[in-house]
Design an enzyme around this catalytic site. Structure first.
Site, PDB file in Angstrom:
ATOM      1  N   HIS A 109      -6.611   5.649   1.273  1.00  0.00           N
ATOM      2  CA  HIS A 109      -6.711   6.884   2.063  1.00  0.00           C
ATOM      3  C   HIS A 109      -8.007   7.642   1.793  1.00  0.00           C
ATOM      4  O   HIS A 109      -8.142   8.802   2.192  1.00  0.00           O
ATOM      5  CB  HIS A 109      -5.516   7.800   1.800  1.00  0.00           C
ATOM      6  CG  HIS A 109      -4.292   7.409   2.567  1.00  0.00           C
ATOM      7  ND1 HIS A 109      -4.235   7.422   3.953  1.00  0.00           N
ATOM      8  CD2 HIS A 109      -3.055   6.993   2.148  1.00  0.00           C
ATOM      9  CE1 HIS A 109      -3.034   7.030   4.346  1.00  0.00           C
ATOM     10  NE2 HIS A 109      -2.305   6.769   3.276  1.00  0.00           N
ATOM     11  N   HIS A 131       1.146   9.551  -3.140  1.00  0.00           N
ATOM     12  CA  HIS A 131       1.723   8.210  -3.089  1.00  0.00           C
ATOM     13  C   HIS A 131       0.745   7.090  -3.444  1.00  0.00           C
ATOM     14  O   HIS A 131       1.164   6.099  -4.066  1.00  0.00           O
ATOM     15  CB  HIS A 131       2.439   7.946  -1.759  1.00  0.00           C
ATOM     16  CG  HIS A 131       1.559   7.542  -0.620  1.00  0.00           C
ATOM     17  ND1 HIS A 131       1.016   8.439   0.270  1.00  0.00           N
ATOM     18  CD2 HIS A 131       1.130   6.310  -0.205  1.00  0.00           C
ATOM     19  CE1 HIS A 131       0.306   7.801   1.173  1.00  0.00           C
ATOM     20  NE2 HIS A 131       0.342   6.503   0.919  1.00  0.00           N
ATOM     21  N   LYS A 173       5.439   5.464  -2.112  1.00  0.00           N
ATOM     22  CA  LYS A 173       6.357   6.351  -1.401  1.00  0.00           C
ATOM     23  C   LYS A 173       7.765   6.294  -1.972  1.00  0.00           C
ATOM     24  O   LYS A 173       8.603   7.140  -1.641  1.00  0.00           O
ATOM     25  CB  LYS A 173       6.350   6.034   0.098  1.00  0.00           C
ATOM     26  CG  LYS A 173       5.051   6.484   0.766  1.00  0.00           C
ATOM     27  CD  LYS A 173       5.053   6.254   2.265  1.00  0.00           C
ATOM     28  CE  LYS A 173       3.752   6.776   2.893  1.00  0.00           C
ATOM     29  NZ  LYS A 173       3.693   6.516   4.343  1.00  0.00           N
ATOM     30  N   HIS A 230       0.808  -1.221   0.000  1.00  0.00           N
ATOM     31  CA  HIS A 230       0.000   0.000   0.000  1.00  0.00           C
ATOM     32  C   HIS A 230       0.841   1.272   0.000  1.00  0.00           C
ATOM     33  O   HIS A 230       0.383   2.319  -0.456  1.00  0.00           O
ATOM     34  CB  HIS A 230      -1.003   0.006   1.175  1.00  0.00           C
ATOM     35  CG  HIS A 230      -0.401   0.245   2.523  1.00  0.00           C
ATOM     36  ND1 HIS A 230       0.242  -0.720   3.254  1.00  0.00           N
ATOM     37  CD2 HIS A 230      -0.360   1.373   3.289  1.00  0.00           C
ATOM     38  CE1 HIS A 230       0.650  -0.223   4.401  1.00  0.00           C
ATOM     39  NE2 HIS A 230       0.301   1.055   4.450  1.00  0.00           N
ATOM     40  N   ASP A 231       2.082   1.190   0.467  1.00  0.00           N
ATOM     41  CA  ASP A 231       2.956   2.366   0.483  1.00  0.00           C
ATOM     42  C   ASP A 231       4.049   2.314  -0.572  1.00  0.00           C
ATOM     43  O   ASP A 231       5.018   3.086  -0.503  1.00  0.00           O
ATOM     44  CB  ASP A 231       3.581   2.542   1.871  1.00  0.00           C
ATOM     45  CG  ASP A 231       2.649   3.220   2.859  1.00  0.00           C
ATOM     46  OD1 ASP A 231       1.703   3.906   2.413  1.00  0.00           O
ATOM     47  OD2 ASP A 231       2.862   3.086   4.076  1.00  0.00           O
TER      48      ASP A 231
END
Length: 204
Positions: free
Chosen positions: A124, A97, A72, A68-69
């Site tokens: 998010h 991101h 980044k 999920h990140d």
């Protein structure tokens, strides 16, 4: 090297190869992001089981949590490692991101990773429409993304960050409850309560 006439791996094999590469890239980029993602994955799979997801849905959710990140990777270090919450233009860069993460997964051309990318893009979003990147509301947010949102928030709030100390389990749950129907899906939050109380990821 693969011979020209050798058969290419099937999609499942390609997915596993892509995931291995992406996980290594994420861990190399920031070991703390990887630790966070690993814990979120363990927690959200427990929530998925509580919500009676199918095996295929659980696997999609697990992998989306691990990645999920991944977006980044595209966020500058000065923003990613800021000692305070990003503001203004830096916050806009941080908000990008999930979109970057989806773009990375879509680049594989694989349907399985595209489905994971959808969850990554929307983790998010908030049920009242105040989230990002698309401002989706309520049922318009994919269910797996709503689950991931909860697990991600719990883990982030309960661990040390440059701009806040680790919070207790009770303090985190109070925050999540206050955001029920605002950021969090109330139905899923009710099930999250049961899951997190017995989870090894539970904060002190």
């Amino acid at each position: 090297m693969m011979a020209i006439d050798e058969k290419a791996p099937d999609e499942a094999g390609q997915v596993q190869l892509c995931l291995k590469v992406l996980v290594q890239a994420l861990e190399a980029r920031d070991a703390l992001i990887w630790t966070h993602s690993d814990r979120v994955s363990a927690l959200v799979v427990e929530l998925g089981r509580q919500c009676a997801l199918s095996a295929a849905e659980l696997e999609c959710l697990r992998l989306a949590a691990l990645l999920h990140d991944i977006g980044k990777i595209g966020v500058p270090d000065v923003v990613l490692h800021s000692p305070s919450r990003p503001q203004g233009e830096d916050w806009a860069r941080m908000q990008a991101h999930p979109v970057i993460g989806e773009r990375i997964l879509l680049a594989s051309g694989l349907d399985s990773l595209a489905r994971i990318g959808t969850v990554v893009r929307h983790h998010h979003e908030a049920v009242d429409g105040s989230g990002y990147p698309d401002g989706l509301r309520g049922e318009a947010i994919p269910p797996l993304a709503r689950m991931l949102h909860l697990a991600d928030a719990y883990e982030a709030l309960s661990t040390l960050r440059p701009y806040h100390p680790p919070r207790s389990h009770r303090a985190v749950m109070d925050i999540l409850e206050a955001e029920s129907g605002v950021k969090n899906d109330p139905w899923m939050l009710a099930r999250f309560h049961a899951v997190v109380e017995r989870s090894p990821i539970r904060a002190a």
